[in-house]
Motif scaffolding. Structure first.
Motif, PDB file in Angstrom:
ATOM      1  N   GLN A   1       0.608  -1.001  -0.267  1.00 24.12           N
ATOM      2  CA  GLN A   1       0.112   0.218  -0.385  1.00 24.12           C
ATOM      3  C   GLN A   1       0.487   1.655   0.036  1.00 24.12           C
ATOM      4  O   GLN A   1       0.529   2.101  -0.581  1.00 24.12           O
TER       5      GLN A   1
ATOM      6  N   MET B   1       1.123   4.175  -2.977  1.00 23.94           N
ATOM      7  CA  MET B   1       0.903   5.593  -2.359  1.00 23.94           C
ATOM      8  C   MET B   1       1.887   6.644  -2.964  1.00 23.94           C
ATOM      9  O   MET B   1       2.127   7.520  -3.606  1.00 23.94           O
ATOM     10  N   ALA B   2       3.243   6.117  -3.038  1.00 23.76           N
ATOM     11  CA  ALA B   2       4.563   6.611  -3.665  1.00 23.76           C
ATOM     12  C   ALA B   2       4.464   6.292  -5.067  1.00 23.76           C
ATOM     13  O   ALA B   2       5.760   6.759  -5.658  1.00 23.76           O
ATOM     14  N   ARG B   3       3.818   5.698  -6.061  1.00 19.65           N
ATOM     15  CA  ARG B   3       4.202   5.577  -7.261  1.00 19.65           C
ATOM     16  C   ARG B   3       5.202   5.064  -7.595  1.00 19.65           C
ATOM     17  O   ARG B   3       5.901   5.271  -8.287  1.00 19.65           O
TER      18      ARG B   3
ATOM     19  N   VAL C   1       3.938   7.539   5.683  1.00 17.87           N
ATOM     20  CA  VAL C   1       2.321   7.331   5.350  1.00 17.87           C
ATOM     21  C   VAL C   1       2.860   9.105   4.670  1.00 17.87           C
ATOM     22  O   VAL C   1       2.683   9.168   3.352  1.00 17.87           O
ATOM     23  N   PRO C   2       3.551  10.083   5.487  1.00 11.43           N
ATOM     24  CA  PRO C   2       3.443  11.366   4.900  1.00 11.43           C
ATOM     25  C   PRO C   2       4.472  11.146   4.028  1.00 11.43           C
ATOM     26  O   PRO C   2       4.445  11.805   2.429  1.00 11.43           O
TER      27      PRO C   2
ATOM     28  N   LEU D   1       2.946   9.884   0.276  1.00 13.00           N
ATOM     29  CA  LEU D   1       2.264  10.685  -0.232  1.00 13.00           C
ATOM     30  C   LEU D   1       2.390  11.937  -0.821  1.00 13.00           C
ATOM     31  O   LEU D   1       2.080  12.378  -1.726  1.00 13.00           O
TER      32      LEU D   1
ATOM     33  N   GLY E   1       4.561  10.352  -3.780  1.00  6.96           N
ATOM     34  CA  GLY E   1       3.697   9.888  -5.064  1.00  6.96           C
ATOM     35  C   GLY E   1       2.689  11.199  -5.371  1.00  6.96           C
ATOM     36  O   GLY E   1       2.431  11.069  -7.024  1.00  6.96           O
ATOM     37  N   THR E   2       2.546  11.935  -4.394  1.00 10.09           N
ATOM     38  CA  THR E   2       1.788  13.455  -5.870  1.00 10.09           C
ATOM     39  C   THR E   2       3.211  13.558  -6.393  1.00 10.09           C
ATOM     40  O   THR E   2       2.482  14.299  -7.671  1.00 10.09           O
TER      41      THR E   2
ATOM     42  N   VAL F   1      -7.839  11.496  -4.488  1.00  8.60           N
ATOM     43  CA  VAL F   1      -7.755  10.911  -3.230  1.00  8.60           C
ATOM     44  C   VAL F   1      -7.389   9.543  -3.261  1.00  8.60           C
ATOM     45  O   VAL F   1      -6.617   8.423  -2.630  1.00  8.60           O
TER      46      VAL F   1
ATOM     47  N   LEU G   1      -4.433   8.480  -5.135  1.00 10.25           N
ATOM     48  CA  LEU G   1      -2.784   9.175  -4.317  1.00 10.25           C
ATOM     49  C   LEU G   1      -2.741   8.351  -2.797  1.00 10.25           C
ATOM     50  O   LEU G   1      -2.034   7.639  -2.113  1.00 10.25           O
ATOM     51  N   LEU G   2      -3.671   7.846  -2.407  1.00 10.13           N
ATOM     52  CA  LEU G   2      -4.057   6.359  -1.319  1.00 10.13           C
ATOM     53  C   LEU G   2      -3.826   5.554  -1.898  1.00 10.13           C
ATOM     54  O   LEU G   2      -3.769   4.387  -1.016  1.00 10.13           O
TER      55      LEU G   2
END
Length: 308
Positions: free
Chosen positions: A94, A98-100, A276-277, A280, A283-284, A296, A299-300
């Motif tokens: 997961q 999130m981090a692509r 997690v931050p 995110l 990934g963004t 959202v 992104l998640l």
């Protein structure tokens, strides 16, 4: 009050194996063999990831904890050591989404680390914690039954029922998420006094330092990895998120202080808060760079292709 504590303790004993089984079943259902076959054949990547997780992280982490033994409760250090020896966390999939990070670049190495943990933990944990009774063969049986077997079952079910695999994975993932919440709540609730004591001690700072150390070790492994690895911070996330399910299965052994379980939960919670931050944000950045539409769900890591 005593009845509530008994309920919480019983909930721990149920939620831990349910979390392990459900998360590994979900992982198997979402991991076609073709998605990590190339990764497993890349020896440089496999050796780099194994070295970071089963040499650098346990060795350096244990040395740090030994140096800080005077400021940490003994049980806290023991819990941290057990967690540092446990690699191959299913939640890494997961975090990678999130981090692509391409799915195969987390699924393949995570599977290798899970198999490594089944061999590594029964041998090394009793060696590092000689004052704690750990039955190596019992630990191996436990990990095989609650982690490896569900993963294999998931892979087989996905191959036999390909159209239903995603739905079954969602159900298993939901069960894992619910059991994870219950696991944290019951673990902290049943040992609230120990939790408060740790909050007032340097334990949180030490846990953050151990997560950062594991991240750096994994990042170095990413730089040393082979050509199948295209995102070098994948192994960093993989190394810094320890396998809480495997660690808790070991910590539930007879004669092990409940404070050890709390320490494992604390280290896992700190890793979650830090990673997690990071996932995110990275990934963004990667999605914007590639011109992807960001929602959202995307992104998640909830919405999007199963593999890249």
């Amino acid at each position: 009050m005593r009845a509530i504590e008994d309920i919480l303790v019983g909930l721990i004993h149920v939620s831990v194996p349910v979390f392990a089984i459900a998360s590994m079943l979900s992982m198997g259902l979402r991991t076609p063999l073709r998605s990590f076959g190339a990764q497993l054949r890349d020896r440089r990547t496999v050796l780099a990831v194994l070295g970071a997780n089963f040499v650098v992280v346990p060795a350096v982490g244990t040395l740090v904890l030994w140096l800080l033994s005077g400021i940490l409760p003994a049980q806290t250090g023991e819990g941290f050591v057990i967690a540092l020896c446990a690699a191959g966390a299913p939640f890494v999939l997961q975090l990678g989404a999130m981090a692509r990070i391409p799915y195969g670049e987390t699924a393949g190495p995570m599977t290798v680390l899970l198999l490594g943990s089944i061999v590594f933990m029964p041998i090394v944990v009793p060696f590092l914690l000689q004052d704690v009774e750990v039955d190596g063969w019992a630990v191996a049986r436990l990990l095989l039954g609650t982690m490896l077997s569900p993963m294999i079952a998931g892979i087989v079910l996905a191959a036999v029922f390909p159209r239903r695999a995603d739905r079954m994975a969602r159900v298993a993932g939901a069960a894992a998420a619910v059991s994870a919440v219950l696991m944290f709540l019951s673990g902290f609730g049943a040992n609230s006094g120990v939790v408060i004591e740790l909050m007032l001690s340097p334990a949180l700072l030490v846990a953050a330092g151990l997560v950062a150390m594991a991240f750096v070790a994994g990042r170095a492994a990413g730089d040393l990895a082979g050509p199948t690895l295209t995102v070098p911070d994948g192994p960093a996330i993989l190394s810094s998120q320890r396998n809480i399910a495997a660690a808790l299965l070991v910590a539930r052994g007879d004669g092990i202080d409940p404070s050890v379980v709390v320490a494992i939960l604390v280290l896992s919670a700190v890793g979650f808060v830090l990673l997690v931050p990071y996932a995110l944000v990275t990934g963004t950045v990667r999605r914007r760079r590639d011109g992807e539409r960001i929602t959202v769900g995307v992104l998640l890591g909830i919405v999007g292709p199963r593999s890249d």
